[in-house]
Design a protein around this motif. Structure first.
Motif, PDB file in Angstrom:
ATOM      1  N   LYS B 526      87.236  80.410  74.957  1.00  0.00           N
ATOM      2  CA  LYS B 526      85.881  79.862  74.973  1.00  0.00           C
ATOM      3  C   LYS B 526      85.180  80.354  73.703  1.00  0.00           C
ATOM      4  O   LYS B 526      85.569  81.380  73.147  1.00  0.00           O
ATOM      5  N   PRO B 527      84.166  79.621  73.250  1.00  0.00           N
ATOM      6  CA  PRO B 527      83.479  80.062  72.040  1.00  0.00           C
ATOM      7  C   PRO B 527      83.018  81.519  72.181  1.00  0.00           C
ATOM      8  O   PRO B 527      82.459  81.892  73.210  1.00  0.00           O
ATOM      9  N   GLY B 528      83.287  82.309  71.167  1.00  0.00           N
ATOM     10  CA  GLY B 528      82.902  83.701  71.190  1.00  0.00           C
ATOM     11  C   GLY B 528      83.990  84.633  71.681  1.00  0.00           C
ATOM     12  O   GLY B 528      83.911  85.842  71.483  1.00  0.00           O
ATOM     13  N   GLU B 529      85.032  84.095  72.288  1.00  0.00           N
ATOM     14  CA  GLU B 529      86.100  84.955  72.805  1.00  0.00           C
ATOM     15  C   GLU B 529      87.080  85.330  71.687  1.00  0.00           C
ATOM     16  O   GLU B 529      87.220  84.621  70.694  1.00  0.00           O
ATOM     17  N   SER B 530      87.782  86.432  71.920  1.00  0.00           N
ATOM     18  CA  SER B 530      88.738  86.909  70.923  1.00  0.00           C
ATOM     19  C   SER B 530      90.121  87.036  71.539  1.00  0.00           C
ATOM     20  O   SER B 530      90.275  87.069  72.750  1.00  0.00           O
ATOM     21  N   ALA B 531      91.103  87.106  70.656  1.00  0.00           N
ATOM     22  CA  ALA B 531      92.470  87.326  71.109  1.00  0.00           C
ATOM     23  C   ALA B 531      93.207  88.075  70.014  1.00  0.00           C
ATOM     24  O   ALA B 531      92.787  88.074  68.859  1.00  0.00           O
ATOM     25  N   ALA B 532      94.315  88.719  70.395  1.00  0.00           N
ATOM     26  CA  ALA B 532      95.052  89.529  69.427  1.00  0.00           C
ATOM     27  C   ALA B 532      96.402  88.888  69.142  1.00  0.00           C
ATOM     28  O   ALA B 532      97.064  88.376  70.043  1.00  0.00           O
ATOM     29  N   THR B 537      93.053  90.332  64.983  1.00  0.00           N
ATOM     30  CA  THR B 537      92.251  89.850  66.097  1.00  0.00           C
ATOM     31  C   THR B 537      91.536  88.607  65.607  1.00  0.00           C
ATOM     32  O   THR B 537      90.934  88.626  64.528  1.00  0.00           O
ATOM     33  N   ILE B 538      91.620  87.543  66.373  1.00  0.00           N
ATOM     34  CA  ILE B 538      90.906  86.347  65.963  1.00  0.00           C
ATOM     35  C   ILE B 538      89.779  86.077  66.944  1.00  0.00           C
ATOM     36  O   ILE B 538      89.912  86.319  68.144  1.00  0.00           O
ATOM     37  N   TYR B 561      90.067  89.113  61.973  1.00  0.00           N
ATOM     38  CA  TYR B 561      89.802  90.536  61.762  1.00  0.00           C
ATOM     39  C   TYR B 561      91.119  91.283  61.646  1.00  0.00           C
ATOM     40  O   TYR B 561      92.104  90.941  62.307  1.00  0.00           O
ATOM     41  N   ARG B 562      91.103  92.283  60.806  1.00  0.00           N
ATOM     42  CA  ARG B 562      92.244  93.194  60.795  1.00  0.00           C
ATOM     43  C   ARG B 562      91.686  94.606  60.758  1.00  0.00           C
ATOM     44  O   ARG B 562      90.832  94.908  59.932  1.00  0.00           O
ATOM     45  N   ALA B 563      92.159  95.429  61.681  1.00  0.00           N
ATOM     46  CA  ALA B 563      91.681  96.802  61.817  1.00  0.00           C
ATOM     47  C   ALA B 563      90.154  96.821  61.930  1.00  0.00           C
ATOM     48  O   ALA B 563      89.472  97.626  61.290  1.00  0.00           O
ATOM     49  N   GLY B 564      89.638  95.912  62.728  1.00  0.00           N
ATOM     50  CA  GLY B 564      88.204  95.898  63.008  1.00  0.00           C
ATOM     51  C   GLY B 564      87.339  95.353  61.891  1.00  0.00           C
ATOM     52  O   GLY B 564      86.125  95.318  62.005  1.00  0.00           O
ATOM     53  N   LYS B 565      87.974  94.937  60.807  1.00  0.00           N
ATOM     54  CA  LYS B 565      87.180  94.464  59.679  1.00  0.00           C
ATOM     55  C   LYS B 565      87.355  92.968  59.524  1.00  0.00           C
ATOM     56  O   LYS B 565      88.486  92.463  59.566  1.00  0.00           O
ATOM     57  N   LEU B 566      86.246  92.250  59.318  1.00  0.00           N
ATOM     58  CA  LEU B 566      86.352  90.803  59.122  1.00  0.00           C
ATOM     59  C   LEU B 566      87.024  90.528  57.790  1.00  0.00           C
ATOM     60  O   LEU B 566      86.580  90.992  56.747  1.00  0.00           O
ATOM     61  N   ARG B 567      88.114  89.777  57.814  1.00  0.00           N
ATOM     62  CA  ARG B 567      88.823  89.502  56.577  1.00  0.00           C
ATOM     63  C   ARG B 567      88.513  88.110  56.049  1.00  0.00           C
ATOM     64  O   ARG B 567      88.387  87.904  54.856  1.00  0.00           O
ATOM     65  N   GLU B 568      88.442  87.154  56.935  1.00  0.00           N
ATOM     66  CA  GLU B 568      88.189  85.808  56.468  1.00  0.00           C
ATOM     67  C   GLU B 568      87.803  84.928  57.651  1.00  0.00           C
ATOM     68  O   GLU B 568      88.160  85.219  58.791  1.00  0.00           O
TER      69      GLU B 568
END
Lengths: 173, 662
Positions: B526-532, B537-538, B561-568
């Motif tokens: 759902k919008p706003g949800e994340s997955a690994a 983590t996307i 995200y990678r290691a908690g940091k937004l990458r792109e």
């Protein structure tokens, strides 16, 4: 306005996905209808996420309506339903082989991306091996013929050759 | 416009027939005027074809929907560049483009060779004109792009949505041009076969024109891989799809030719084999054109189902029979000047290279046509998919990688094994260390072996550069950079060739990594949800609808995200083109994070914005595109006009050691 756009797009989302030629389109429609009839009792519930095992099985099956892509990778509706069927069968405890056998029974062996090693299909698998062996044989015969006819040659020492080569490389001076 | 175009094609066809007759008659009766006239006829045919091309392009640009071809492939709302690209979006247009390339390159070849062997030129002219004549017949009587509709529609149907992609601007023109340009070396080869004359100059010309075809086709293949990767959404760039396979076949045979022709130039061997490779490349190129446009082997690309099939099949059969007949007839005249002296020589290295390339060609061809046989003889439909090619071609490609490392250190005629070992001891060590290290780290033996082979070959090639650069520096005191440039300039055939080897090695790294270590997950978010997935983590941020001139677009935004940091943040698209709403196409969201490609496919969505996303981690795919750039660079250096050869500085020619031609 934006919302309307989306629902339009959604309404146009008819089953079958990407189909290319008219022939394939007709075939795809037919297969979709058949599969819908077969799979609906299984895939009635909402879509569930797929496990890695299910994806692996899906990658070994060919999407029937979009040739060249696996069930795992295809965007078509049919492939999506097949993925769900695989997942449900896995959840029901069926083995991967049984699941593949189920699809082979329904679609024939062309559903398998890796042709089975049986019957005349052995010709497919042995063909390249025989070809390579024949080519290797010809090459071997050619090399031997050359070696046996070899005249005693004025052989220069390889190191000398290499030095000459380096001299030549250095060009202009 | 339509009348003008089809008229030009008919006149071109008649002029081509005249040219064929004039060139053959001129050669038989020794009338140089007739031959000259035939050459001019070739230029005339080319000019007429170019005029037809301009007529069709104008019809597209002015939306002249009286023409069935234009109305079926373009529409008013399409962006201009796709309207132009629609030119080769169907069979008729692509054949017209094909014949134009043959004409342009053929005319250029005839012009540049105007001072060469007069006995050969008439047959080059006749061959080029006969290829063009066949296509002109098809374009006039079977599949005319200038056919008119009984009723002019208000708007066209528009281009097949799968083709509306920037890849369309690059891949088809390059691929078709690659196919078409095999006509020139084929014509040169036929002339050599017919006359039985095959001198060094002629061979050099053949090699150069093969290089053109090979380079263009290679770029076309790479552009196709890039296109597939961005659009088809299976996370890959090469699917061993029948149409991809047949495009690869002439590239494989011409690569084999470019290697074995060196043996012929240096040692006067393999004449018949080289001409056979040339013939095979042309036949496979025509086969490729024909398969793409006939739907014979149905696949992702086979859009068109048409009547040109029998024509091409007939032509293929004719060329094969005539070619093999001529080869057999000329067998005695094309005997080798020398024999192989030792198995451990550069010559036999090239022969082994040819064996592997021939095996690759055969295996790929076999897998591609086997379903056809299976349906014909056993009425069983089969799919020969990537697992077959991975198992059969994989080992062959590995062998080729290793050979690419050993070949350059083999000496002509006979290699001193002690010297050989001394030359490869460091690369061997590097390969072993890489292999063991990766085996320990990645726990994937096959990948470790493949990477080890890459490491070995890379080091050998680097040492070759280093050795030559040092030699230059010792004698002239140039800087390293300058020495490398001079090396490429003065000795482009060898060091440009190694540059292409580097490109292959870089591509190999990407291919091995993405084949063995791809990770794929499917998420329902759902919008706003994340997955690994893997170390990533996307977060799915939601859907958005947009509208362009010719399509409705649904875009899914995904943050990575990678290691908690937004990458792109990437967007993965679905396009619903007007008239093709039931065939949505896609463009993937691809983020290159470090060495990985995070590849997001929007599968499906619900009214509430819930989306089904497939996410792939494709490691090192970026290397393939870097390798592609190096491939283009390397190919270009091969065309570098050669300054006076280094051999001028030697008092007497030393046979077998002139490196400038290796």
């Amino acid at each position: 306005m934006r919302h309307e756009g989306r629902s339009n797009a959604l309404r146009r989302w008819v089953p079958g996905g990407v189909r290319l030629t008219t022939g394939a389109r007709a075939l795809g429609l037919l297969l979709t209808v058949i599969l819908l009839a077969l799979a609906l009792p299984l895939a009635a519930a909402a879509e569930e996420p797929l496990s890695p095992e299910a994806l692996e099985i899906a990658n070994e099956l060919n999407c029937p309506v979009c040739q060249g892509q696996s069930v795992r990778d295809s965007n078509s509706q049919l492939a999506r339903q097949m993925r769900q069927v695989i997942q449900q069968k896995l959840d029901a405890g069926e083995s991967p082989d049984a699941i593949k056998a189920y699809f082979v029974q329904r679609y024939g062996i062309e559903i398998l991306r890796e042709p089975p090693r049986e019957g005349f299909i052995w010709a497919l698998w042995w063909g390249p091996v025989i070809g390579l062996a024949l080519g290797g044989g010809v090459l071997f015969a050619y090399l031997r013929r050359g070696a046996s006819r070899q005249p005693p040659s004025e052989e220069s020492d390889s190191e000398v050759l290499q030095r000459v080569e380096e001299r030549l490389l250095s060009g202009a001076e | 416009m339509a009348e003008f175009g089809s008229g030009a094609l008919i006149i071109a066809f008649m002029l081509a027939l005249y040219g064929i007759a004039a060139s053959i008659l001129g050669a038989r009766r020794h009338v140089p005027e007739l031959v000259t006239s035939a050459i001019r006829a070739t230029w005339g045919v080319t000019l007429l074809v170019v005029m037809a091309v301009i007529a069709l392009a104008t019809a597209f640009l002015t939306h002249d929907f009286r023409l069935a071809y234009v109305a079926g492939r373009s529409s008013r709302d399409m962006p201009t560049h796709y309207v132009l690209a629609a030119f080769y979006g169907g069979q008729e247009g692509s054949l017209l483009y094909w014949v134009m390339i043959v004409g342009l390159l053929g005319s250029l070849a005839l012009y540049t060779q105007r001072r060469s062997d007069r006995a050969l030129i008439p047959y080059v002219t006749a061959t080029i004109l006969s290829v063009m004549a066949l296509l002109l017949v098809i374009l006039t009587f079977v599949a005319s792009p200038f056919e008119l509709l009984p009723v002019t529609p208000l708007d066209g149907a528009g281009l097949n949505p799968l083709l509306r992609d920037p890849g369309m601007m690059v891949h088809p023109p390059l691929l078709l041009a690659g196919y078409a340009s095999f006509t020139v070396p084929f014509a040169f080869g036929m002339a050599a076969l017919i006359t039985g004359r095959l001198g060094a100059d002629w061979l050099r010309a053949i090699r150069r024109w093969t290089l053109v075809a090979w380079g263009v086709l290679g770029c076309g293949l790479l552009a196709g891989a890039w296109w597939a990767y961005h659009v088809l959404g299976w996370g890959g760039y090469w699917g061993w799809d029948p149409v991809e396979n047949v495009a690869l076949l002439p590239w494989l045979t011409s690569t084999a030719f470019l290697h074995s022709v060196i043996v012929q130039e240096r040692r006067g061997m393999l004449k018949v084999w080289n001409l056979a490779l040339l013939l095979a490349s042309f036949i496979l190129a025509v086969f490729g054109t024909f398969v793409v446009r006939s739907g014979l082997l149905s696949s992702v690309h086979a859009f068109a189902v048409s009547e040109v099939g029998p024509w091409f099949l007939f032509y293929l059969a004719a060329v094969t029979i005539v070619g093999i007949g001529l080869l057999l007839y000329r067998l005695p005249a094309l005997q080798s000047d020398r024999v192989i002296e030792s198995v451990s020589s550069r010559e036999s290295g090239f022969l082994l290279n040819n064996l592997i390339f021939a095996a690759l060609t055969f295996a790929t061809f076999w897998g591609t046509v086997f379903p056809l046989f299976s349906e014909l003889f056993w009425s069983t439909k089969l799919t020969v998919g990537p697992p077959f090619y991975n198992q059969v071609n994989g080992p062959l490609l590995l062998g080729l990688l290793l050979l690419m490392g050993i070949g350059p250190v083999l000496a002509w005629r006979r290699t001193d094994l002690r010297l050989l070992l001394r030359n490869v001891r460091w690369p061997l060590l590097a390969g072993l260390v890489t292999g063991c290290g990766l085996l320990f780290w990645l726990r994937e033996p096959l990948a470790a072996v493949a990477f080890a082979a890459v490491a070995f070959t890379t080091l050998v090639t680097l040492l070759e550069y280093l050795r030559a650069t040092r030699a230059r520096r010792r004698s002239s005191g140039e800087s390293y950079l300058n020495a490398v440039i001079q090396l490429l300039r003065r000795n482009n055939r060898r060091y440009g060739g190694y540059l292409v080897h580097f490109a292959v090695l870089i591509i190999a790294v990407g291919v091995i990594a993405s084949n063995f270590f791809q990770v794929e997950r499917q998420f329902l978010l759902k919008p706003g949800e994340s997955a690994a997935i893997g170390p990533y983590t996307i977060t799915y941020e939601g859907l958005e609808d947009r509208r362009t001139a010719d399509a409705e677009v649904v875009a899914a935004r995904v943050a990575i995200y990678r290691a908690g940091k937004l990458r792109e943040t990437v967007e993965s698209y679905r396009f619903f083109y007007r008239n093709y709403e039931d065939q949505p196409t896609a463009r993937m969201g691809i983020a290159t994070v470090g060495l990985d490609d995070v590849y997001v496919v929007l599968d499906r969505w619900e009214d509430d914005g819930t989306a089904s996303l497939r996410v792939y981690i494709n490691p090192l795919v970026i290397w393939i595109w870097v390798g592609a750039a190096v491939y283009i660079l390397g190919t270009l250096t091969l065309f570098w006009p050669q300054p006076a050869l280094a051999r001028q500085h030697v008092d007497r020619p030393v046979r077998g050691v002139i490196p400038s031609e290796a």
